[in-house]
Design a protein around this motif. Structure first.
Motif, PDB file in Angstrom:
ATOM      1  N   CYS A 184     -33.647 -41.726  -5.111  1.00 39.96           N
ATOM      2  CA  CYS A 184     -33.279 -40.310  -4.963  1.00 39.96           C
ATOM      3  C   CYS A 184     -32.729 -39.787  -6.285  1.00 39.96           C
ATOM      4  O   CYS A 184     -31.836 -40.386  -6.865  1.00 39.96           O
ATOM      5  N   TYR A 208     -31.013 -37.035  -6.785  1.00 37.25           N
ATOM      6  CA  TYR A 208     -29.828 -36.181  -6.694  1.00 37.25           C
ATOM      7  C   TYR A 208     -28.550 -36.974  -7.019  1.00 37.25           C
ATOM      8  O   TYR A 208     -28.496 -38.188  -6.801  1.00 37.25           O
ATOM      9  N   CYS A 228     -25.347 -36.968  -5.698  1.00 35.58           N
ATOM     10  CA  CYS A 228     -24.211 -36.857  -4.784  1.00 35.58           C
ATOM     11  C   CYS A 228     -23.208 -37.995  -5.026  1.00 35.58           C
ATOM     12  O   CYS A 228     -23.586 -39.170  -4.995  1.00 35.58           O
ATOM     13  N   PHE A 267     -20.775 -39.390  -3.387  1.00 33.75           N
ATOM     14  CA  PHE A 267     -20.347 -40.355  -2.360  1.00 33.75           C
ATOM     15  C   PHE A 267     -21.462 -41.302  -1.919  1.00 33.75           C
ATOM     16  O   PHE A 267     -21.242 -42.199  -1.123  1.00 33.75           O
ATOM     17  N   CYS A 268     -22.671 -41.100  -2.403  1.00 30.85           N
ATOM     18  CA  CYS A 268     -23.836 -41.760  -1.814  1.00 30.85           C
ATOM     19  C   CYS A 268     -24.233 -43.034  -2.568  1.00 30.85           C
ATOM     20  O   CYS A 268     -24.185 -43.093  -3.786  1.00 30.85           O
ATOM     21  N   VAL A 307     -27.280 -44.427  -2.388  1.00 32.41           N
ATOM     22  CA  VAL A 307     -28.726 -44.594  -2.516  1.00 32.41           C
ATOM     23  C   VAL A 307     -29.210 -44.661  -3.963  1.00 32.41           C
ATOM     24  O   VAL A 307     -29.951 -45.571  -4.341  1.00 32.41           O
ATOM     25  N   ASP A 346     -34.646 -41.168   3.083  1.00 40.07           N
ATOM     26  CA  ASP A 346     -33.447 -40.337   2.978  1.00 40.07           C
ATOM     27  C   ASP A 346     -33.797 -38.861   3.051  1.00 40.07           C
ATOM     28  O   ASP A 346     -32.967 -38.035   3.398  1.00 40.07           O
ATOM     29  N   LYS A 396     -23.610 -31.969  -4.408  1.00 38.86           N
ATOM     30  CA  LYS A 396     -24.720 -31.629  -3.508  1.00 38.86           C
ATOM     31  C   LYS A 396     -25.018 -30.133  -3.632  1.00 38.86           C
ATOM     32  O   LYS A 396     -24.954 -29.363  -2.670  1.00 38.86           O
ATOM     33  N   GLN A 443     -27.740 -28.641  -4.026  1.00 42.26           N
ATOM     34  CA  GLN A 443     -28.966 -28.133  -3.395  1.00 42.26           C
ATOM     35  C   GLN A 443     -28.700 -27.505  -2.024  1.00 42.26           C
ATOM     36  O   GLN A 443     -29.536 -26.802  -1.487  1.00 42.26           O
TER      37      GLN A 443
HETATM   38  S1  SF4 Z   1     -26.832 -37.836  -0.148  1.00 44.29           S
HETATM   39 FE1  SF4 Z   1     -29.062 -37.622   0.066  1.00 44.29          FE
HETATM   40  S2  SF4 Z   1     -29.592 -36.210  -1.634  1.00 44.29           S
HETATM   41 FE2  SF4 Z   1     -27.568 -37.031  -2.127  1.00 44.29          FE
HETATM   42  S3  SF4 Z   1     -27.969 -38.849  -3.436  1.00 44.29           S
HETATM   43 FE3  SF4 Z   1     -27.787 -39.566  -1.290  1.00 44.29          FE
HETATM   44  S4  SF4 Z   1     -29.885 -39.633  -0.558  1.00 44.29           S
HETATM   45 FE4  SF4 Z   1     -29.900 -38.342  -2.374  1.00 44.29          FE
END
Ligand code: SF4
Ligand code: B12
Length: 474
Positions: A165, A167, A169, A171-172, A174, A206, A272, A274
């Motif tokens: 991903c 993006y 964010c 806290f994430c 991924v 995701d 975030k 977007q």
């Molecule tokens: S919250 Fe969703 S958009 Fe943001 S980094 Fe994680 S997977 Fe990507």
């Protein structure tokens, strides 16, 4: 060899098979026997269920880390080699190594065959690390689903089309684990897999619309397969009517949407950007008009959250008539930018919180900026209880007739289940909530769904009883 793959469970686990372990099973030579054990389907009894296998692989995320380590130690005590993998050991390989013979860092497609061969030849290494696999290579082996036989599983087959991903964010986990570059499976491979599966599909991506061109091709072809699917999608993607139409026509029945917050300032703060709260209402109406139910995900505890945020968010969810909502306290997952920042600001109250037995009982595990930890916890509990109060369930339901069968058949049982979760697990901290419940809404929903859509997926005999190989020490 006999190789046991174990999916450990936490209070937040759902009755869905662990796709990553199905992938490992598919990469295991056919001459080896694979045993799949799901700790949610039948809680693993450390005294009774340790088996005399040659190798154990456990899939670990942060919520299941302490449970996974306990099971790993039980096997190692009896001389069985244990390999840990998944998102948590990828973030903290040194911690995981304290409980395992080997740790796989990163995605395992290109590493697992080596692990198996090394285990066979008794030369297992401590760490296996590699590049992120190239998913665009056609013909990669498909996850083995014959292992997922429990009748307790929600009858949606989990399929993944891409990883990574771009993006940021905060806290994430991924982008830290799967990288910031999007890697897609060939559309034809995905369709080939879907053709072999039942009617109901859950995409584990995701964001099912992260790349317009890829998704357009996939969903256009998917429409011909007459599937009903659910998945996660970003608000940016569902803001465009052509995308919503494409998803609806391809069989989308519900989307899990990461709103995270209804405040612009918070969304900008957490990266975030977007998400645009001013557009939420239009987007949701558009989805509902196209028969797509909406499940919202919200997080409390950001530095910009004030004490009103809980009630404001619930009010929004009720007004928007979300089918369901998930409220989380901000959680510093290891390896994330959030974790690093809170650590640097000396605001983590329990830096290794995942080693606690009951994660919800002690959270939040950080000092919020604008309120006490207790206020955050109380606000979180209140949000669950208000959103799932009988009055709110009623208000969210009444004008939703245009939506799909998930809405008409599933709405009440699912919300009653969440009402009980809010009361017992969130409100009173009841452990093993799912197994303790005497009302089984899932089977109610499943019977209703089966009646609506017909045969779901071919399934073998129930595998809920743990397999009794020769147990070491017997
Ligand atoms: S919250 Fe969703 S958009 Fe943001 S980094 Fe994680 S997977 Fe990507
Ligand atoms: C689908 C999904 C779910 C489903 C799970 C269904 C299921 N039973 O698998 C549901 C909706 C139930 C769910 C719930 C939750 N989830 Co979730 N989920 C995902 C998601 C979107 C995809 C996971 C997936 O299926 N991937 C596909 C498979 C093929 O990949 P994989 O599992 O990563 O496996 C690969 C490697 O990790 C590795 N591997 C995995 N296991 C093993 C084991 C061994 C031995 C080896 C060698 C290798 C290996 O090899 C595999 C092939 O490459 C991920 C995000 C993501 N992109 O990963 C979040 C994610 C895993 N979830 C997350 C979270 C936070 C949760 C919840 C806590 C949410 C909540 N508040 O309730 C709960 C916790 C559940 C629990 N375990 O207790 C976080 C975990 C963060 C962390 N550090 O732990 C993630 C990363 C999302 C995020 N934004 O950060 N989730």
């Amino acid at each position: 060899m006999q190789i046991e793959l174990i999916a450990t469970a936490s209070e937040d686990s759902a009755y869905l098979p662990r796709l990553g372990l199905g992938v490992l099973a598919a990469l295991t030579p056919k001459t080896d026997e694979v045993i799949y054990t799901d700790d949610l389907v039948k809680p693993f009894d450390i005294e009774r269920d340790v088996k005399d296998v040659d190798l154990v692989g456990i899939s670990v995320d942060s919520k299941t880390a302490s449970r996974s380590y306990a099971i790993a130690e039980a096997y190692r005590k009896r001389g069985v080699k244990v390999v840990l993998g998944g998102i948590h050991p990828t973030a903290l390989p040194d911690e995981a190594l304290r409980f395992a013979d080997a740790v796989v860092v990163s995605e395992a497609e290109d590493l697992w065959p080596r692990v198996v061969e090394d285990a066979r030849n008794r030369r297992l290494q401590r760490i296996y690390r590699g590049e992120l696999p190239d998913l665009s290579k056609p013909g990669r082996p498909l996850a083995r689903r014959d292992l997922f036989r429990s009748k307790k599983y929600i009858p949606f087959q989990v399929v993944q089309t891409m990883r990574g991903c771009p993006y940021p964010c905060e806290f994430c986990s991924v982008s830290t684990a799967n990288g910031t570059t999007m890697r897609f499976r060939p559309v034809d491979d995905v369709l080939g897999e879907l053709k072999q599966l039942g009617k109901l599909i859950m995409f584990a991506d995701d964001n099912v619309m992260i790349h317009r061109k890829y998704s357009a091709e996939l969903f256009t072809k998917l429409a011909e397969l007459d599937k009903h699917w659910i998945g996660q999608c970003s608000l940016a993607a569902v803001g465009r009517i052509e995308n919503v139409k494409l998803m609806a026509e391809s069989g989308c029945k519900a989307l899990f949407i990461g709103f995270e917050s209804i405040d612009d300032e918070t969304l900008a703060f957490t990266g975030k950007r977007q998400n645009r709260p001013a557009k939420y209402k239009d987007v949701l109406e558009m989805l509902h008009e196209h028969g797509i139910s909406t499940w919202g995900s919200f997080v409390f505890g950001f530095d910009t959250d004030d004490s009103e945020v809980f009630d404001r968010t619930v009010e929004f969810g009720v007004q928007m008539q979300l089918t369901m909502a998930l409220f989380a306290m901000l959680t510093p997952y290891p390896g994330t930018k959030l974790y690093k920042r809170l650590l640097a600001e000396n605001r983590l109250t329990k830096p290794n919180w995942w080693l606690e037995g009951d994660h919800d009982a002690g959270s939040p595990y950080f000092q919020p900026k604008t309120m006490s930890r207790e206020a955050l916890r109380e606000g979180w509990q209140r949000a669950w209880q208000r959103f799932y109060s009988p009055g709110a369930i009623w208000k969210r339901w009444t004008v939703r007739q245009r939506s799909s069968w998930i809405q008409t058949l599933g709405y009440l049982p699912l919300n009653i289940m969440q009402n009980r979760l809010a009361k017992y697990k969130i409100g009173r901290g009841t452990q093993r909530f799912r197994s303790a419940s005497d009302f089984d809404p899932m089977s109610t929903v499943m019977s209703a769904i089966a009646a609506e859509v017909g045969p779901i997926a071919p399934r073998g005999e129930s595998a809920d009883e743990p397999r009794r190989l020769r147990v070491v020490g017997e």
